[in-house]
Write a protein that holds these residues in place. Structure first.
Motif, PDB file in Angstrom:
ATOM      1  N   PRO A 190      27.365   1.291  -4.257  1.00  0.00           N
ATOM      2  CA  PRO A 190      28.664   1.992  -4.295  1.00  0.00           C
ATOM      3  C   PRO A 190      28.897   2.735  -2.997  1.00  0.00           C
ATOM      4  CG  PRO A 190      27.083   3.107  -5.682  1.00  0.00           C
ATOM      5  CD  PRO A 190      26.449   1.824  -5.251  1.00  0.00           C
ATOM      6  N   ASP A 191      30.143   2.831  -2.660  1.00  0.00           N
ATOM      7  CA  ASP A 191      30.544   3.251  -1.324  1.00  0.00           C
ATOM      8  C   ASP A 191      29.650   4.335  -0.755  1.00  0.00           C
ATOM      9  OD1 ASP A 191      33.799   4.160   0.040  1.00  0.00           O
ATOM     10  OD2 ASP A 191      31.961   3.401   0.929  1.00  0.00           O
ATOM     11  N   CYS A 192      28.690   3.879   0.020  1.00  0.00           N
ATOM     12  CA  CYS A 192      27.592   4.756   0.372  1.00  0.00           C
ATOM     13  C   CYS A 192      27.646   5.095   1.848  1.00  0.00           C
ATOM     14  CB  CYS A 192      26.282   4.084  -0.007  1.00  0.00           C
ATOM     15  SG  CYS A 192      24.843   5.112   0.251  1.00  0.00           S
ATOM     16  N   ASP A 193      28.571   5.881   2.201  1.00  0.00           N
ATOM     17  CA  ASP A 193      28.606   6.341   3.582  1.00  0.00           C
ATOM     18  C   ASP A 193      27.474   7.323   3.794  1.00  0.00           C
ATOM     19  OD1 ASP A 193      30.658   7.552   5.973  1.00  0.00           O
ATOM     20  OD2 ASP A 193      30.720   5.460   5.368  1.00  0.00           O
ATOM     21  N   PRO A 194      26.822   7.261   4.917  1.00  0.00           N
ATOM     22  CA  PRO A 194      25.682   8.152   5.081  1.00  0.00           C
ATOM     23  C   PRO A 194      26.038   9.621   4.926  1.00  0.00           C
ATOM     24  CG  PRO A 194      25.792   6.596   6.881  1.00  0.00           C
ATOM     25  CD  PRO A 194      26.981   6.345   6.027  1.00  0.00           C
ATOM     26  N   ALA A 195      27.263   9.975   5.244  1.00  0.00           N
ATOM     27  CA  ALA A 195      27.506  11.406   5.305  1.00  0.00           C
ATOM     28  C   ALA A 195      28.377  11.948   4.183  1.00  0.00           C
ATOM     29  CB  ALA A 195      28.125  11.778   6.645  1.00  0.00           C
ATOM     30  N   SER A 196      29.137  11.141   3.494  1.00  0.00           N
ATOM     31  CA  SER A 196      30.017  11.777   2.509  1.00  0.00           C
ATOM     32  C   SER A 196      29.618  11.344   1.115  1.00  0.00           C
ATOM     33  CB  SER A 196      31.461  11.402   2.786  1.00  0.00           C
ATOM     34  OG  SER A 196      31.685  10.072   2.448  1.00  0.00           O
ATOM     35  N   LYS A 197      29.253  12.229   0.303  1.00  0.00           N
ATOM     36  CA  LYS A 197      28.775  11.843  -1.011  1.00  0.00           C
ATOM     37  C   LYS A 197      29.205  12.768  -2.122  1.00  0.00           C
ATOM     38  CE  LYS A 197      26.387   9.512  -2.935  1.00  0.00           C
ATOM     39  NZ  LYS A 197      26.551   8.330  -3.747  1.00  0.00           N
ATOM     40  N   ILE A 200      32.930  20.084  -6.213  1.00  0.00           N
ATOM     41  CA  ILE A 200      32.279  21.138  -6.975  1.00  0.00           C
ATOM     42  C   ILE A 200      30.835  21.313  -6.500  1.00  0.00           C
ATOM     43  CG2 ILE A 200      31.419  19.744  -8.916  1.00  0.00           C
ATOM     44  CD1 ILE A 200      33.280  22.755  -9.760  1.00  0.00           C
ATOM     45  N   VAL A 201      30.208  20.201  -6.128  1.00  0.00           N
ATOM     46  CA  VAL A 201      28.826  20.295  -5.652  1.00  0.00           C
ATOM     47  C   VAL A 201      28.778  21.001  -4.310  1.00  0.00           C
ATOM     48  CG1 VAL A 201      26.837  18.956  -4.901  1.00  0.00           C
ATOM     49  CG2 VAL A 201      28.116  18.246  -6.894  1.00  0.00           C
ATOM     50  N   THR A 202      29.748  20.674  -3.444  1.00  0.00           N
ATOM     51  CA  THR A 202      29.777  21.337  -2.144  1.00  0.00           C
ATOM     52  C   THR A 202      29.988  22.829  -2.305  1.00  0.00           C
ATOM     53  OG1 THR A 202      30.782  19.332  -1.291  1.00  0.00           O
ATOM     54  CG2 THR A 202      30.825  21.268   0.133  1.00  0.00           C
ATOM     55  N   ILE A 203      30.935  23.187  -3.167  1.00  0.00           N
ATOM     56  CA  ILE A 203      31.210  24.615  -3.387  1.00  0.00           C
ATOM     57  C   ILE A 203      29.954  25.305  -3.894  1.00  0.00           C
ATOM     58  CG2 ILE A 203      32.531  26.253  -4.767  1.00  0.00           C
ATOM     59  CD1 ILE A 203      34.823  24.340  -4.756  1.00  0.00           C
ATOM     60  N   PHE A 204      29.291  24.658  -4.820  1.00  0.00           N
ATOM     61  CA  PHE A 204      28.081  25.266  -5.354  1.00  0.00           C
ATOM     62  C   PHE A 204      26.998  25.390  -4.289  1.00  0.00           C
ATOM     63  CE2 PHE A 204      24.957  26.593  -8.185  1.00  0.00           C
ATOM     64  CZ  PHE A 204      23.799  25.896  -7.921  1.00  0.00           C
ATOM     65  N   ALA A 205      26.884  24.344  -3.442  1.00  0.00           N
ATOM     66  CA  ALA A 205      25.861  24.403  -2.394  1.00  0.00           C
ATOM     67  C   ALA A 205      26.133  25.556  -1.441  1.00  0.00           C
ATOM     68  CB  ALA A 205      25.817  23.079  -1.629  1.00  0.00           C
ATOM     69  N   ILE A 206      27.400  25.749  -1.099  1.00  0.00           N
ATOM     70  CA  ILE A 206      27.730  26.859  -0.194  1.00  0.00           C
ATOM     71  C   ILE A 206      27.423  28.190  -0.869  1.00  0.00           C
ATOM     72  CG2 ILE A 206      29.575  27.974   1.098  1.00  0.00           C
ATOM     73  CD1 ILE A 206      30.922  25.321   1.359  1.00  0.00           C
ATOM     74  N   SER A 251      28.792  16.597   3.900  1.00  0.00           N
ATOM     75  CA  SER A 251      28.559  15.745   2.730  1.00  0.00           C
ATOM     76  C   SER A 251      29.614  15.914   1.658  1.00  0.00           C
ATOM     77  CB  SER A 251      27.176  16.003   2.147  1.00  0.00           C
ATOM     78  OG  SER A 251      26.692  17.239   2.539  1.00  0.00           O
ATOM     79  N   ASN A 252      30.759  16.485   2.020  1.00  0.00           N
ATOM     80  CA  ASN A 252      31.833  16.613   1.054  1.00  0.00           C
ATOM     81  C   ASN A 252      32.551  15.279   0.947  1.00  0.00           C
ATOM     82  OD1 ASN A 252      33.344  17.962  -0.784  1.00  0.00           O
ATOM     83  ND2 ASN A 252      34.597  19.059   0.689  1.00  0.00           N
ATOM     84  N   LYS A 253      32.783  14.840  -0.266  1.00  0.00           N
ATOM     85  CA  LYS A 253      33.358  13.497  -0.442  1.00  0.00           C
ATOM     86  C   LYS A 253      34.770  13.430   0.117  1.00  0.00           C
ATOM     87  CE  LYS A 253      32.646  11.146  -4.363  1.00  0.00           C
ATOM     88  NZ  LYS A 253      32.869  10.785  -5.758  1.00  0.00           N
ATOM     89  N   ASN A 254      35.608  14.386  -0.247  1.00  0.00           N
ATOM     90  CA  ASN A 254      36.976  14.382   0.261  1.00  0.00           C
ATOM     91  C   ASN A 254      37.099  15.384   1.376  1.00  0.00           C
ATOM     92  OD1 ASN A 254      37.672  12.612  -1.797  1.00  0.00           O
ATOM     93  ND2 ASN A 254      38.054  14.296  -3.201  1.00  0.00           N
ATOM     94  N   GLN A 255      36.985  14.885   2.607  1.00  0.00           N
ATOM     95  CA  GLN A 255      36.957  15.799   3.731  1.00  0.00           C
ATOM     96  C   GLN A 255      38.262  16.566   3.870  1.00  0.00           C
ATOM     97  OE1 GLN A 255      34.361  16.233   6.382  1.00  0.00           O
ATOM     98  NE2 GLN A 255      33.270  15.662   4.544  1.00  0.00           N
ATOM     99  N   GLU A 256      39.354  15.998   3.329  1.00  0.00           N
ATOM    100  CA  GLU A 256      40.626  16.713   3.530  1.00  0.00           C
ATOM    101  C   GLU A 256      40.672  17.975   2.676  1.00  0.00           C
ATOM    102  OE1 GLU A 256      40.211  13.636   2.677  1.00  0.00           O
ATOM    103  OE2 GLU A 256      41.011  13.319   0.680  1.00  0.00           O
ATOM    104  N   HIS A 257      39.749  18.098   1.735  1.00  0.00           N
ATOM    105  CA  HIS A 257      39.724  19.297   0.901  1.00  0.00           C
ATOM    106  C   HIS A 257      38.776  20.350   1.433  1.00  0.00           C
ATOM    107  CE1 HIS A 257      41.147  16.725  -2.717  1.00  0.00           C
ATOM    108  NE2 HIS A 257      42.148  17.192  -2.026  1.00  0.00           N
ATOM    109  N   ASN A 258      38.259  20.135   2.641  1.00  0.00           N
ATOM    110  CA  ASN A 258      37.250  21.065   3.171  1.00  0.00           C
ATOM    111  C   ASN A 258      37.714  22.498   3.161  1.00  0.00           C
ATOM    112  OD1 ASN A 258      35.258  19.298   3.576  1.00  0.00           O
ATOM    113  ND2 ASN A 258      35.446  19.146   5.781  1.00  0.00           N
ATOM    114  N   VAL A 259      38.942  22.719   3.631  1.00  0.00           N
ATOM    115  CA  VAL A 259      39.401  24.104   3.735  1.00  0.00           C
ATOM    116  C   VAL A 259      39.517  24.715   2.345  1.00  0.00           C
ATOM    117  CG1 VAL A 259      41.258  25.574   4.545  1.00  0.00           C
ATOM    118  CG2 VAL A 259      40.603  23.572   5.854  1.00  0.00           C
ATOM    119  N   ARG A 260      40.065  23.925   1.440  1.00  0.00           N
ATOM    120  CA  ARG A 260      40.232  24.439   0.078  1.00  0.00           C
ATOM    121  C   ARG A 260      38.882  24.776  -0.541  1.00  0.00           C
ATOM    122  NH1 ARG A 260      41.232  20.446  -4.783  1.00  0.00           N
ATOM    123  NH2 ARG A 260      39.032  20.211  -4.318  1.00  0.00           N
ATOM    124  N   ASP A 261      37.926  23.854  -0.355  1.00  0.00           N
ATOM    125  CA  ASP A 261      36.612  24.068  -0.960  1.00  0.00           C
ATOM    126  C   ASP A 261      35.910  25.269  -0.338  1.00  0.00           C
ATOM    127  OD1 ASP A 261      35.972  20.503  -1.270  1.00  0.00           O
ATOM    128  OD2 ASP A 261      37.131  21.909  -2.495  1.00  0.00           O
TER     129      ASP A 261
END
Lengths: 315, 538
Positions: B102-109, B113-119, B359-369
């Protein structure tokens, strides 16, 4: 006639770091010891004892390494190194920044060859081509080829572009082996006849040490263009496993409801692989056919080429 | 063939996956990238190739080459440009079916919610223990205002940090962290300064850890020594809800031999050396990265603890705006820079936010996250700070008694707090070697080019770090001060100065630098300097 005089050499030369050791390891299925990488330059000929095409021995030399030590050793032992050479394979790193220097060392090797083994065949490999962008590969290779052809006169050199990460390495070495087998066209004709007689789908002839494909015959189109390299890799891995048990690989039969494949020793320099897609033909029949063909082909080899016939008689 | 499950790729120097605090190591996909494709099933004669010919032959080569070298040798490992793209990689089940990776880009996964939690997880540090003290130092109302204001400011600085690599054209910045961006704009001096200040925050954190570990170990020992042998007659029984004001408690002059050997300031910091110095000398810290979940549990437990205590103690709030009273502090105090110093470290994540956001899946949501993460963190700090401050029993005790480590305000015999101390102690013991590893990798990498030049080098570095911690624990164990100073120092460079400067330079290069923007960012730099200077004067 002493046997040591008969051992002709295949010289694998090139600048340190051009990929010769990896290449040799891959083609001849030798284990690369970790130390060779740490040592940097391959200091010595390694006395590799790798037998190639029966009576050829592979010698690996670093040419023009960074040390003056290498240079001195080279010049003092020059005649020794370049005597009795059947084949010179020179490896160029396509990424090298010192083209002038590379050409200079190549030329000194050629001079030595001209003096000591003027009949040697010269092959140039432009290696590590995977590091070049795909759309530029042809262009760069053509440039290099022209330069090398020009520099090599009066000797004729054959150039290949290679990389260990695609099929070009295997194909280049297969071409080299093809040119080294005496009377290879006659072998091919006989192979075709053999295949048609036993009704095989495909018959391959491999060089014994490296499983490089010397010649093949197929009666219908096969799907996989890379099957030769795959077979070669599989058998070499199998040989590596066998050698761990101090056993040696001799023959193999693979059979299922769709096909039967036989890999067996053929002549002193070759292995044969026969693919039969008619599973109703019993194995014994094919094996007998192969055995009879073996005698025929050995006679062929004995008849041609003084080198090989001498070698045969001595056994 | 042996070791069919061993990943063929994933060789990367261990330093890289710890370019940030260890909890995000598991988010780095490169180490887990599946590239092992089994030889294809030859039983059925499908008309259609199940994997592309190139991938199949590459697999055969990789299989073969891996037999030719030692398992840790990479001389014949496939380089990145040779691996087929993700669409061509298939995974085979033993039963013969194949499915695409499955779409396995090395950097975005990871989903948002996981990114927010990691931060949140990475930012939540021990500074949570100092927030009530900070609010006390600034005054209740001013403290809340400052918390919100500082949070927003640091959020903005974080935002320009994430934006900074994207503004660089023509170079592949996918593996860059903020020091690399600084090196691009300001050369060696930029890289070095961002490195040095990063070290300040790390070493400051390690010193704080040492002080806290000594504290918690001491209290644990006290609890076990005093309470457990005498469960019936324990004097603290009635005090499970009591809080202490250490300033007003007279020094206990009668020392028995236990207290002679088990002293918070004299002996325990030294005992910790025996435990932690060997752990620091480990070559790899991946073992300790497994325990990062403990931090989350500790924080959650702290929140629960604070809620329960507040519920039991009730609220004690009175508003005295500018004059102090006997039990209360003014709501607006001149000591507020101490709170800003603490908050600069509490909200600090700027040295590793780029990696976390990658590693955020939707990079366009970075600011929001990122904003949500900061909201969550600010909310947690606010909750803990306000509740402790408000619930601090003021009639018998003065609000001024709130300790820089609010757990110190509870007696050693308090069971719930004892559990909190043990959890935090364990968590710190596992995070301390990770921080030491980060410091070691960055310092050794910069000075010697090698992450582990020799045991002597590492030992000298570790002794220096441990020594600083021990000295602080013995002679100046005020974690509030340590946090605010290291926060202000590293904040000056990594939060205010460098990001604002980088932003202004990149805008200038694009020709978009308006005077309002220049003024605003210069003002940010001035704020950073003021923050640091104020720590010395207030």
């Amino acid at each position: 006639m002493s046997s040591s005089a008969m051992k002709k050499k295949v010289l694998l030369m090139g600048k340190s770091g051009s990929g010769k050791t990896s290449m040799r390891s891959i083609i001849f299925a030798n284990y690369i010891a970790r130390d060779t990488r740490r040592l940097g330059a391959t200091i010595d000929v390694e006395h590799s004892h790798v037998r190639f095409l029966g009576n050829l021995v592979l010698n690996l030399w670093d040419c023009g390494g960074q040390d003056t030590f290498m240079e001195n050793y080279f010049t003092s032992q020059r005649d020794n190194i370049f005597r009795n050479v059947e084949v010179l394979i020179y490896v160029f790193d396509v990424e090298s920044r010192e083209l002038e220097k590379d050409m200079h060392y190549y030329q000194s090797c050629l001079e030595a060859i001209l003096q000591n083994s003027p009949d040697a065949k010269v092959f140039c490999l432009v290696h590590k081509m995977d590091l070049v962008q795909e759309d530029q590969r042809d262009l760069i290779f053509k440039e290099r080829e022209e330069d090398l052809r020009r520099l090599s006169r009066p000797l004729a050199c054959t150039c290949f572009r290679t990389s260990i990460w695609d099929e070009t390495l295997y194909k280049a070495w297969s071409s080299i082996v093809y040119q080294l087998i005496p009377n290879v066209q006659q072998l091919e004709t006989n192979l075709r006849n053999f295949a048609q007689i036993i009704e095989a789908d495909e018959v391959l002839l491999f060089e014994r040490a490296t499983f490089l494909v010397i010649s093949h015959y197929q009666c219908k189109e096969q799907r996989d263009a890379h099957r030769f390299e795959k077979i070669s890799n599989i058998i070499k891995q199998f040989k590596l496993s066998c050698s761990k048990l101090a056993a040696s690989f001799q023959s193999m039969e693979v059979r299922n409801s769709n096909f039967a494949a036989f890999i067996d020793v053929f002549t002193s320099n070759t292995y044969v692989m026969v693919i039969m897609s008619d599973p109703s033909i019993p194995s014994a029949a094919t094996l007998i056919n192969i055995r009879n063909a073996r005698k025929h082909f050995e006679k062929l080899e004995r008849v041609d080429g003084p080198k090989h016939s001498l070698h045969m008689r001595m056994r | 063939m042996e070791d069919d499950c061993r990943p063929l790729l994933g060789y990367e120097p261990t330093g890289e996956s710890y370019s940030h605090r260890g909890s995000t190591g598991s988010l780095d996909i490169r180490t887990k990238r599946p590239f092992h494709v089994e030889p294809r099933n030859i039983v059925r004669d499908d008309p259609q190739e199940r994997i592309s010919a190139e991938a199949a032959i590459l697999n055969s080569r990789v299989h073969y080459y891996s037999r030719l070298t030692g398992s840790s040798d990479t001389v014949l490992s496939p380089p990145n440009h040779v691996i087929p793209t993700a669409e061509e990689i298939y995974i085979y089940s033993p039963l013969g079916t194949a499915f695409k990776v499955p779409d396995c880009d090395p950097a975005s996964k990871n989903p948002s919610i996981v990114t927010i939690f990691a931060i949140w997880n990475t930012m939540m540090g021990t500074s949570i223990l100092s927030i009530p003290w900070g609010i006390k130092q600034a005054g209740f109302t001013l403290g809340i205002i400052i918390l919100i204001f500082t949070g927003l400011l640091m959020l903005y600085c974080c935002y320009i940090v994430i934006k900074s690599p994207k503004a660089i054209k023509g170079v592949d910045t996918s593996n860059w962290e903020f020091p690399d961006v600084c090196r691009f704009y300001f050369g060696k001096s930029g890289q070095w300064s961002s490195l040095v200040f990063s070290m300040v925050s790390l070493i400051g954190a390690m010193v704080v850890y040492w002080v806290l570990m000594s504290n918690f170990l001491y209290n644990t020992g006290q609890f076990i020594y005093i309470i457990c042998p005498y469960p019936k007659t324990n004097p603290g029984r009635n005090d499970t809800m009591s809080t202490l004001c250490l300033g007003t408690m007279g020094n206990d002059t009668s020392e028995n031999s236990f207290e002679h050997y088990w002293s918070k300031n004299r002996t325990i910091p030294l005992y910790l050396i025996i435990l932690l110095l060997p752990l620091l000398c480990f070559r790899s810290a991946s073992f300790f990265a497994r325990f990062t979940f403990f931090g989350t549990i500790s924080v959650i437990y702290l929140i629960v603890l604070v809620t329960i205590k507040a519920a039991r103690l009730g609220f004690h709030l009175e508003f005295h705006w500018f004059e102090p009273s006997q039990f209360y502090v003014p709501d607006f105090r001149l000591l507020f820079p101490q709170l800003t110093g603490v908050l600069t470290l509490a909200f600090f994540i700027h040295n590793c936010i780029i990696t976390l956001m990658k590693s955020n899946k939707n990079q366009e949501h970075n600011v929001r996250d990122l904003s949500l993460a900061y909201l969550l963190v600010g909310g947690t700090y606010m909750y803990v700070g306000v509740l402790i401050f408000a619930a601090f029993p003021s009639p018998p005790l003065s609000k001024d008694c709130i300790e820089p480590n609010f757990l110190d305000n509870f007696s050693s015999s308090d069971v719930m707090v004892f559990v909190a101390r043990v959890c935090l102690l364990f968590q710190m013991v596992t995070v301390y070697p990770l921080l030491g590893y980060l410091v070691r990798v960055q310092i050794m990498g910069q000075l010697f080019g090698n992450h582990y030049p020799s045991f002597i080098h590492i030992l000298v570095l570790n002794i220096f770090i441990v020594g600083t911690g021990v000295l602080m624990a013995m002679f100046y164990p005020n974690i509030g001060s340590i946090i605010r100073f290291s926060g202000a120092i590293c904040g000056l460079a990594l939060v205010f100065f460098l990001p604002a400067l980088v932003h202004m330079v990149s805008l200038k290069q694009q020709g978009n630098l308006t005077w309002q923007s220049a003024v605003f960012h210069t003002f940010l730099i001035v704020l950073g300097i003021a923050n640091l200077l104020a720590q010395f004067f207030m």
